[in-house]
Design a protein around this motif. Structure first.
Motif, PDB file in Angstrom:
ATOM      1  N   TYR A 273       0.817  -1.209   0.000  1.00 30.30           N
ATOM      2  CA  TYR A 273       0.000   0.000   0.000  1.00 30.30           C
ATOM      3  C   TYR A 273       0.859   1.270   0.000  1.00 30.30           C
ATOM      4  N   LYS A 274       2.089   1.171   0.510  1.00 27.80           N
ATOM      5  CA  LYS A 274       2.992   2.328   0.566  1.00 27.80           C
ATOM      6  C   LYS A 274       4.364   1.833   0.996  1.00 27.80           C
ATOM      7  N   GLU A 275       5.426   2.436   0.481  1.00 30.29           N
ATOM      8  CA  GLU A 275       6.781   2.005   0.802  1.00 30.29           C
ATOM      9  C   GLU A 275       7.710   3.200   0.930  1.00 30.29           C
ATOM     10  N   GLY A 276       8.903   2.939   1.495  1.00 31.85           N
ATOM     11  CA  GLY A 276       9.992   3.893   1.398  1.00 31.85           C
ATOM     12  C   GLY A 276      10.596   3.690   0.019  1.00 31.85           C
ATOM     13  N   VAL A 277      11.555   2.779  -0.062  1.00 35.79           N
ATOM     14  CA  VAL A 277      11.970   2.157  -1.319  1.00 35.79           C
ATOM     15  C   VAL A 277      12.125   0.679  -0.990  1.00 35.79           C
ATOM     16  N   PRO A 278      11.281  -0.190  -1.542  1.00 31.17           N
ATOM     17  CA  PRO A 278      11.238  -1.585  -1.106  1.00 31.17           C
ATOM     18  C   PRO A 278      12.494  -2.368  -1.451  1.00 31.17           C
ATOM     19  N   ARG A 279      13.142  -2.858  -0.401  1.00 32.16           N
ATOM     20  CA  ARG A 279      14.383  -3.600  -0.557  1.00 32.16           C
ATOM     21  C   ARG A 279      14.176  -4.868  -1.399  1.00 32.16           C
ATOM     22  N   LEU A 281      12.180  -5.491  -3.885  1.00 31.12           N
ATOM     23  CA  LEU A 281      12.138  -5.212  -5.321  1.00 31.12           C
ATOM     24  C   LEU A 281      13.512  -4.853  -5.858  1.00 31.12           C
ATOM     25  N   LEU A 282      14.286  -4.121  -5.064  1.00 28.39           N
ATOM     26  CA  LEU A 282      15.652  -3.782  -5.487  1.00 28.39           C
ATOM     27  C   LEU A 282      16.505  -5.038  -5.624  1.00 28.39           C
ATOM     28  N   THR A 297       3.702   5.163  -3.695  1.00 28.07           N
ATOM     29  CA  THR A 297       4.958   5.765  -3.260  1.00 28.07           C
ATOM     30  C   THR A 297       5.986   4.682  -2.949  1.00 28.07           C
ATOM     31  N   GLY A 298       7.175   4.857  -3.430  1.00 27.30           N
ATOM     32  CA  GLY A 298       8.252   3.916  -3.168  1.00 27.30           C
ATOM     33  C   GLY A 298       8.373   2.836  -4.223  1.00 27.30           C
ATOM     34  N   CYS A 299       7.282   2.140  -4.498  1.00 25.60           N
ATOM     35  CA  CYS A 299       7.317   1.071  -5.497  1.00 25.60           C
ATOM     36  C   CYS A 299       7.589   1.630  -6.895  1.00 25.60           C
ATOM     37  N   ARG A 300       6.955   2.766  -7.213  1.00 30.04           N
ATOM     38  CA  ARG A 300       7.158   3.315  -8.549  1.00 30.04           C
ATOM     39  C   ARG A 300       8.536   3.955  -8.717  1.00 30.04           C
TER      40      ARG A 300
END
Length: 372
Positions: A273-279, A281-282, A297-300
């Protein structure tokens, strides 16, 4: 020798995500201390450790006041020159305690969590506390521009000390891609890699999985990450057993070597639903895996739709199903293209050395200014 203390709400977080930074700072000659609740990872942290109880999901003001005094006590005893603060309660109460003791701090806003996903009266209180606490740091790092702009716009932080960093960064040597990115046979494997929290989109992932499994049996849906954490959104073991009762949906437990599971997956999914920057996915992108995430936010920041994966609407299992079916329908060459684009993006923008250098420079500049 200057002394640096890192403060987080779990030892697990320090062990899994912050050791490269701490090791680098130690290599520069700084003394390192770790402050966090004691758990099974505490003894693995190779630096002096100080236990402090933090109940992340508690809204009890008495408990928070006790946390403030405990932090004050630890800081007064250990006398750090700089504090590196992560997660909500260390950022708020750690900064306030540091202010009374004249200790310099660097805050990291990694993600705003459930309080900001479902705003209410408690959110107003959290913003008031942030506004008070964010007057203390010499630097506040944000993991995405949207959170940083919101904090600046609402007067929670001064733009003069706010700076974006690329998440926590990724160890590109550890998370590397194999020569055979696309599997030749077997079931198509989707992997959700995250703490098992409802606001990570676990319910939507399972709902989409059940819908797809009604249509075909050549797919498998895996979940990997902690259950029952100290978080109001945590999924219990009983709830996970119910979620994975259907054949083809598998909970894998917890691992400190997630790269082995990413390698075996065909696609990594995060319907958060919302992230900082998801580790997660990185890490998946670094291993050249195509990824599916929600357009939030974060995922995009990580996923470019059609370039290294697909984006879908949040809280919508059928929208997620549509992207999963689209991913399965791609041929091996196209999935390889998505994966390679993801690897290139991470190498350019999310190398952990970028983050480490920003912290090292901030620490160095803060100590130099402190001596003047």
């Amino acid at each position: 020798m200057a002394r640096i203390a890192i403060v987080l709400n779990t030892s697990w977080n320090i062990y899994n995500f912050r050791l490269p930074l701490l090791d680098h700072l130690r290599g520069l000659g700084y003394e390192i201390l770790a402050v966090a609740p004691e758990d099974e990872y505490s003894h693995r942290i190779p630096y002096p450790f100080h236990h402090i109880p933090i109940k992340s999901k508690s809204l009890n003001p008495v408990g928070d006041l006790l946390l403030f005094f405990n932090l004050y006590r630890v800081f007064k005893k250990t006398k750090p020159d700089i504090l590196l603060l992560y997660t909500i309660k260390p950022n708020v109460y750690g900064n306030l305690a540091a202010h009374l003791l004249g200790i310099k701090t660097v805050s990291n806003i990694a993600g705003l969590g459930a309080l900001f996903i479902n705003p209410g009266r408690v959110t107003k209180l959290a913003k008031w506390l942030y506004r008070l606490a964010m007057k203390v740091p010499v630097k506040v790092f944000f993991q995405n521009n949207e959170d940083m702009e919101m904090f600046i716009k609402e007067g929670l932080v001064s733009k003069d000390i706010a700076e974006r960093i690329p998440g926590s960064g990724v160890d590109l040597a550890r998370f590397h891609c194999s020569s055979d990115i696309v599997k030749k046979e077997g079931k198509f494997v989707f992997l959700l890699l995250s703490r098992m929290l409802w606001d990570k989109g676990v319910r939507e992932y399972v709902e989409a999985a059940r819908l797809l499994l009604r249509k075909r049996t050549d797919v498998e849906f895996q979940l990997l990450g902690f259950l029952g954490s100290d978080n109001p959104q945590a999924i219990s073991k009983k709830e996970m057993d119910q979620l994975t009762a259907s054949e083809g949906i598998i909970y894998l437990g917890v691992s400190d070597h997630v790269e082995a599971f990413i390698q075996k997956a065909d696609c990594v999914v995060l319907p958060s639903y919302k992230e900082g920057v998801p580790r997660s996915l990185l890490e998946a992108a670094a291993m050249a895996k195509p990824i599916i995430a929600t357009d939030v936010t974060g995922c995009r920041d990580v996923v470019e739709d059609g370039v290294n994966g697909f984006l879908c609407q949040p809280r919508d299992s059928r929208a997620l199903l549509e992207k999963m079916e689209k991913m399965i329908g791609l041929d091996g060459r196209e999935r390889t293209r998505l994966g390679n684009n993801g690897r290139d993006k991470v190498k350019k923008n999310f190398d952990q050395n970028i983050v480490i250098e920003k912290y090292a420079r901030t620490v160095r500049d803060t100590l130099v200014c402190g001596k003047k």
